[in-house]
Design a protein around this motif. Structure first.
Motif, PDB file in Angstrom:
ATOM      1  N   SER A 110      27.093  58.790  52.231  1.00 15.55           N
ATOM      2  CA  SER A 110      26.658  57.447  51.855  1.00 15.55           C
ATOM      3  C   SER A 110      26.362  57.332  50.369  1.00 15.55           C
ATOM      4  N   ILE A 111      26.883  58.265  49.579  1.00 10.40           N
ATOM      5  CA  ILE A 111      26.495  58.313  48.169  1.00 10.40           C
ATOM      6  C   ILE A 111      26.933  57.065  47.401  1.00 10.40           C
ATOM      7  N   ARG A 112      28.122  56.540  47.708  1.00  7.63           N
ATOM      8  CA  ARG A 112      28.595  55.311  47.068  1.00  7.63           C
ATOM      9  C   ARG A 112      29.212  54.409  48.127  1.00  7.63           C
ATOM     10  N   GLU A 113      29.347  53.139  47.766  1.00  7.80           N
ATOM     11  CA  GLU A 113      29.813  52.165  48.745  1.00  7.80           C
ATOM     12  C   GLU A 113      31.203  52.494  49.309  1.00  7.80           C
ATOM     13  N   THR A 160      16.539  57.183  40.661  1.00  8.99           N
ATOM     14  CA  THR A 160      16.334  55.831  41.203  1.00  8.99           C
ATOM     15  C   THR A 160      17.586  55.219  41.832  1.00  8.99           C
ATOM     16  N   TYR A 161      18.776  55.799  41.533  1.00  2.00           N
ATOM     17  CA  TYR A 161      20.017  55.246  42.095  1.00  2.00           C
ATOM     18  C   TYR A 161      20.437  55.939  43.383  1.00  2.00           C
ATOM     19  N   CYS A 162      19.759  57.024  43.745  1.00  2.00           N
ATOM     20  CA  CYS A 162      20.367  57.961  44.699  1.00  2.00           C
ATOM     21  C   CYS A 162      19.759  57.893  46.096  1.00  2.00           C
ATOM     22  N   GLY A 189      23.113  73.544  47.437  1.00  2.00           N
ATOM     23  CA  GLY A 189      21.900  72.736  47.567  1.00  2.00           C
ATOM     24  C   GLY A 189      22.074  71.494  46.723  1.00  2.00           C
ATOM     25  N   GLN A 190      21.344  70.419  47.012  1.00  2.00           N
ATOM     26  CA  GLN A 190      21.423  69.232  46.153  1.00  2.00           C
ATOM     27  C   GLN A 190      20.873  69.561  44.785  1.00  2.00           C
ATOM     28  N   ASN A 191      19.906  70.479  44.744  1.00  2.00           N
ATOM     29  CA  ASN A 191      19.373  70.937  43.482  1.00  2.00           C
ATOM     30  C   ASN A 191      18.994  72.400  43.659  1.00  2.00           C
ATOM     31  N   LEU A 202      26.491  70.756  35.457  1.00  2.00           N
ATOM     32  CA  LEU A 202      25.206  70.275  34.929  1.00  2.00           C
ATOM     33  C   LEU A 202      25.274  68.753  34.739  1.00  2.00           C
ATOM     34  N   PRO A 203      25.032  67.993  35.818  1.00  2.00           N
ATOM     35  CA  PRO A 203      25.208  66.538  35.714  1.00  2.00           C
ATOM     36  C   PRO A 203      24.267  65.913  34.685  1.00  2.00           C
ATOM     37  N   VAL A 204      24.844  65.121  33.781  1.00  2.00           N
ATOM     38  CA  VAL A 204      24.023  64.481  32.747  1.00  2.00           C
ATOM     39  C   VAL A 204      23.709  63.036  33.135  1.00  2.00           C
ATOM     40  N   GLN A 205      24.631  62.358  33.799  1.00  2.00           N
ATOM     41  CA  GLN A 205      24.529  60.963  34.266  1.00  2.00           C
ATOM     42  C   GLN A 205      24.633  59.923  33.155  1.00  2.00           C
ATOM     43  N   SER A 206      23.890  60.138  32.036  1.00  2.00           N
ATOM     44  CA  SER A 206      23.995  59.186  30.919  1.00  2.00           C
ATOM     45  C   SER A 206      23.620  59.902  29.624  1.00  2.00           C
ATOM     46  N   GLY A 231      15.176  57.840  36.236  1.00  2.00           N
ATOM     47  CA  GLY A 231      14.182  58.796  36.752  1.00  2.00           C
ATOM     48  C   GLY A 231      14.678  60.225  36.694  1.00  2.00           C
ATOM     49  N   ARG A 232      15.469  60.562  35.657  1.00  2.00           N
ATOM     50  CA  ARG A 232      16.089  61.886  35.616  1.00  2.00           C
ATOM     51  C   ARG A 232      15.186  62.981  35.044  1.00  2.00           C
ATOM     52  N   ARG A 233      14.048  62.653  34.431  1.00  2.00           N
ATOM     53  CA  ARG A 233      13.073  63.645  33.956  1.00  2.00           C
ATOM     54  C   ARG A 233      13.539  64.482  32.760  1.00  2.00           C
ATOM     55  N   THR A 263      30.287  68.185  34.464  1.00  2.00           N
ATOM     56  CA  THR A 263      29.180  67.232  34.579  1.00  2.00           C
ATOM     57  C   THR A 263      29.519  66.059  35.494  1.00  2.00           C
ATOM     58  N   ASP A 264      28.519  65.240  35.808  1.00  2.00           N
ATOM     59  CA  ASP A 264      28.708  63.946  36.485  1.00  2.00           C
ATOM     60  C   ASP A 264      28.169  62.863  35.554  1.00  2.00           C
ATOM     61  N   ILE A 265      28.866  61.729  35.499  1.00  2.00           N
ATOM     62  CA  ILE A 265      28.404  60.621  34.639  1.00  2.00           C
ATOM     63  C   ILE A 265      28.510  59.307  35.412  1.00  2.00           C
ATOM     64  N   THR A 294      33.299  61.062  37.101  1.00  2.00           N
ATOM     65  CA  THR A 294      32.763  59.832  36.510  1.00  2.00           C
ATOM     66  C   THR A 294      32.747  58.711  37.562  1.00  2.00           C
ATOM     67  N   PHE A 295      31.659  57.964  37.594  1.00  2.00           N
ATOM     68  CA  PHE A 295      31.489  56.940  38.633  1.00  2.00           C
ATOM     69  C   PHE A 295      30.974  55.647  38.026  1.00  2.00           C
ATOM     70  N   ILE A 296      31.304  54.540  38.695  1.00  2.00           N
ATOM     71  CA  ILE A 296      30.620  53.272  38.394  1.00  2.00           C
ATOM     72  C   ILE A 296      29.398  53.228  39.302  1.00  2.00           C
ATOM     73  N   PHE A 297      28.264  52.797  38.772  1.00  2.00           N
ATOM     74  CA  PHE A 297      27.036  52.700  39.576  1.00  2.00           C
ATOM     75  C   PHE A 297      27.312  51.895  40.850  1.00  2.00           C
ATOM     76  N   SER A 298      26.840  52.437  41.964  1.00  2.00           N
ATOM     77  CA  SER A 298      27.026  51.749  43.233  1.00  2.00           C
ATOM     78  C   SER A 298      25.635  51.489  43.828  1.00  2.00           C
ATOM     79  N   GLU A 299      25.386  50.222  44.158  1.00  2.00           N
ATOM     80  CA  GLU A 299      24.047  49.858  44.630  1.00  2.00           C
ATOM     81  C   GLU A 299      23.814  50.419  46.030  1.00  2.00           C
TER      82      GLU A 299
HETATM   83  N1  SAM Z   1      22.000  66.628  42.948  1.00  2.00           N
HETATM   84  C1  SAM Z   1      22.996  66.386  41.995  1.00  2.00           C
HETATM   85  C2  SAM Z   1      22.346  66.032  40.656  1.00  2.00           C
HETATM   86  O1  SAM Z   1      21.214  65.784  40.548  1.00  2.00           O
HETATM   87  O2  SAM Z   1      23.025  65.941  39.683  1.00  2.00           O
HETATM   88  C3  SAM Z   1      23.924  65.270  42.387  1.00  2.00           C
HETATM   89  C4  SAM Z   1      24.371  65.118  43.772  1.00  2.00           C
HETATM   90  S1  SAM Z   1      25.213  63.605  44.121  1.00  2.00           S
HETATM   91  C5  SAM Z   1      25.791  64.022  45.683  1.00  2.00           C
HETATM   92  C6  SAM Z   1      26.671  63.674  43.154  1.00  2.00           C
HETATM   93  C7  SAM Z   1      26.801  62.644  42.095  1.00  2.00           C
HETATM   94  O3  SAM Z   1      26.992  61.368  42.661  1.00  2.00           O
HETATM   95  C8  SAM Z   1      25.607  62.445  41.183  1.00  2.00           C
HETATM   96  O4  SAM Z   1      25.510  63.423  40.193  1.00  2.00           O
HETATM   97  C9  SAM Z   1      25.857  61.074  40.599  1.00  2.00           C
HETATM   98  O5  SAM Z   1      26.620  61.132  39.421  1.00  2.00           O
HETATM   99  C10 SAM Z   1      26.668  60.384  41.694  1.00  2.00           C
HETATM  100  N2  SAM Z   1      25.885  59.310  42.330  1.00  2.00           N
HETATM  101  C11 SAM Z   1      24.791  59.454  43.108  1.00  2.00           C
HETATM  102  N3  SAM Z   1      24.340  58.225  43.483  1.00  2.00           N
HETATM  103  C12 SAM Z   1      25.184  57.304  42.924  1.00  2.00           C
HETATM  104  C13 SAM Z   1      25.233  55.881  42.921  1.00  2.00           C
HETATM  105  N4  SAM Z   1      24.338  55.153  43.561  1.00  2.00           N
HETATM  106  N5  SAM Z   1      26.241  55.289  42.239  1.00  2.00           N
HETATM  107  C14 SAM Z   1      27.164  56.014  41.579  1.00  2.00           C
HETATM  108  N6  SAM Z   1      27.153  57.342  41.541  1.00  2.00           N
HETATM  109  C15 SAM Z   1      26.171  57.996  42.197  1.00  2.00           C
END
Ligand code: SAM
Ligand code: SF4
Length: 470
Positions: free
Chosen positions: A81-84, A195-197, A233-235, A294-298, A308-310, A334-336, A365-370
């Motif tokens: 369910s991570i993205r739509e 906050t997006y996850c 693990g997720q982390n 090493l996901p950076v996200q932004s 809320g990435r700390r 990375t993930d962005i 790389t992803f577009i933010f998904s609500e």
């Molecule tokens: N635990 C890992 C971390 O903190 O980096 C990430 C696990 S998540 C399954 C994999 C990736 O999905 C994330 O790093 C993020 O880039 C992406 N992701 C998670 N929620 C998302 C959302 N609501 N919209 C778009 N991308 C999302």
């Protein structure tokens, strides 16, 4: 029936969780000999590994695997369910299965995994997808044999979804997809609440497995001839924090490296918990692969705060350079996310400039998904989808440029490759290098899956490299 509840999931406690030892009931074991199952998996490695457990439980009940869902007596979707779009794919498949059920009245259809933990999905299945026989959540996986057995004998939908922080289940059987590389869970759940996850809601609180259980599992993989383990693990960097005062991910990596398995990988690492000890251990042991996700996200500290990435852009870069300086020949991926609510053009340009500095070896790389119920949904978002798509396009252009540039540096060099099979073109083998790059190669001698061979790189492409076996 117990429907999942976000509010409940959000309140984390320090309460000890239960350890459950899996056992299949004698009355169900081999009860379904002659029946076939089809299992479709969506999403991450965690889901892939859960599916290895699910297959083993179904096979203990007597089911055998079908390669086509049209031939199956039971179809199970292990969802994400991570993205739509992951959501939409699973609902699309349910639509196709409705048609099949019309022709095959006894077909049993089930849905499990992360989507099952969402209250809205469960309600939708109860109200609109009445032909789905059973649903179970990520915390109920060990109950699969009883749930399936009940679904076969009852005309009522079976919905088993605990909305609690999660137990720790040991002893689940497993049929591994491959006999040379394996996933090993080390920690379940996530307490980070970016906050997006949706993961902290669907997978529960962080629960580490005992080090002895992990080490035993890896030892038995070594004695079965496995060449590679991926610690999951997720982390993973939070490993041990909930269990021990003086044993963490660095210690676990070191203990596993000493077991002499040729290749160790781990994922995913949140930059927040990446310790100096981990960096030292990865640099010290040649069997810990020099490849860090090493996901950076932004690249914008303002957006990272909203996420809320700390960590900040500066502290991420500091960690990134430390990893690059200390671990020889390391690759970093990375993930962005682009288009997070409130992301302005300047924030996006900061992401591009971070990518230009880090020159990642790979990036998802992803577009933010609500995701309904997560805090990011309540943030104001003035950016249009068109603008977000444009940012993704521009970002992909830059990341791809660096993939190729990094791969080019390997031309003429020799890399070690774990052979995984014959490539689609049939005239080449393929496998992954220590730095996790996809290598297609020719070889005059015969090689088998699981062999580790030396390959000289002849030409680099953006997402793979070609070579010849030495
Ligand atoms: N635990 C890992 C971390 O903190 O980096 C990430 C696990 S998540 C399954 C994999 C990736 O999905 C994330 O790093 C993020 O880039 C992406 N992701 C998670 N929620 C998302 C959302 N609501 N919209 C778009 N991308 C999302
Ligand atoms: Fe999701 Fe990873 Fe953040 Fe956990 S650390 S909430 S899994 S993005």
């Amino acid at each position: 029936m117990h429907l999942p509840d976000y509010k409940e999931a959000r309140s984390r406690s320090k309460k000890k969780y239960n350890r459950i030892d899996f056992k299949i009931d004698n009355s169900i074991e081999k009860k379904y000999v002659g029946k076939k199952y089809y299992l479709k998996t969506y999403g991450c490695q965690m889901n892939e590994h859960d599916s290895e457990n699910i297959s083993a439980m179904l096979e203990a009940m007597g089911f055998v695997r079908a390669d086509d869902y049209n031939d199956a007596d039971l179809v199970l979707l292990n969802t994400c369910s991570i993205r739509e779009n992951a959501h939409n794919k699973a609902f699309g498949m349910l639509g196709r299965l409705k048609h099949l059920k019309g022709q095959k009245k006894d077909l049993i259809i089930g849905l499990c995994g992360c989507m099952a933990q969402e209250a809205k999905v469960c309600e939708e299945i109860l109200n609109k997808y009445k032909y789905v026989n059973f649903v179970f959540g990520t915390h109920n996986i060990y109950q699969l044999p009883e749930i399936v057995d009940r679904a076969v004998s009852s005309s009522k939908q079976q919905i088993e979804v605990y909305s609690r922080e999660g137990d720790l289940v040991e002893g689940l059987p497993v049929v591994r997809d491959k006999n040379y590389k394996a996933f090993v869970n080390i920690i379940y759940g996530c307490d980070k609440f970016c906050t997006y996850c949706i993961v902290p809601y669907t997978r529960g609180r962080e629960r580490s497995r005992k080090k002895e259980d992990i080490i035993e599992e890896v030892k038995s993989l070594v004695s079965d001839g496995y060449k590679e383990v991926t610690l999951l693990g997720q982390n993973v960097n939070a490993y041990g924090k909930d269990l021990y005062d003086d044993y963490d991910m660095g210690d676990l990596l070191e203990d596993i490296a000493k077991l002499n398995i040729p290749r160790i990988r781990f994922m995913t690492s949140h930059p927040w918990d990446f310790t100096d000890k981990m960096i030292e251990v990865i640099a010290k042991y040649p069997n810990i692969m020099p490849s860090v996700h090493l996901p950076v996200q932004s690249g914008s500290s303002r957006i990272l705060k909203l996420m809320g990435r700390r960590y900040t852009r500066e502290s991420y870069l500091e960690l990134f350079h430390k990893i690059k300086d200390i671990i020889p020949n390391v690759s970093v991926s990375t993930d962005i996310i682009v288009g997070f609510p409130g992301e302005e053009e300047e924030d996006f340009l900061e992401t591009l400039s971070l990518v230009n500095e880090c020159k990642f070896d790979n990036a998802f790389t992803f577009i933010f998904s609500e995701r309904e119920g997560t805090p990011a949904c309540r943030l104001k978002d003035n950016t249009t989808l068109k603008e977000k798509e444009d940012r993704l396009y521009r970002l992909n252009d830059v990341v791809n440029k660096y993939f190729l540039e990094n791969n080019k540096k390997l031309e003429g060099k020799t890399v070690k490759v774990l052979v995984e099979g014959v490539s689609d073109k049939k005239d080449m083998y393929f496998g992954y290098s220590d730095t996790n790059k996809l290598i297609n190669f020719t070889c005059e001698k015969e090689v088998n899956c699981g062999d580790i061979v030396d390959v000289q790189i002849t030409s680099a492409k953006t997402w793979s490299l070609d070579g010849k076996c030495k």
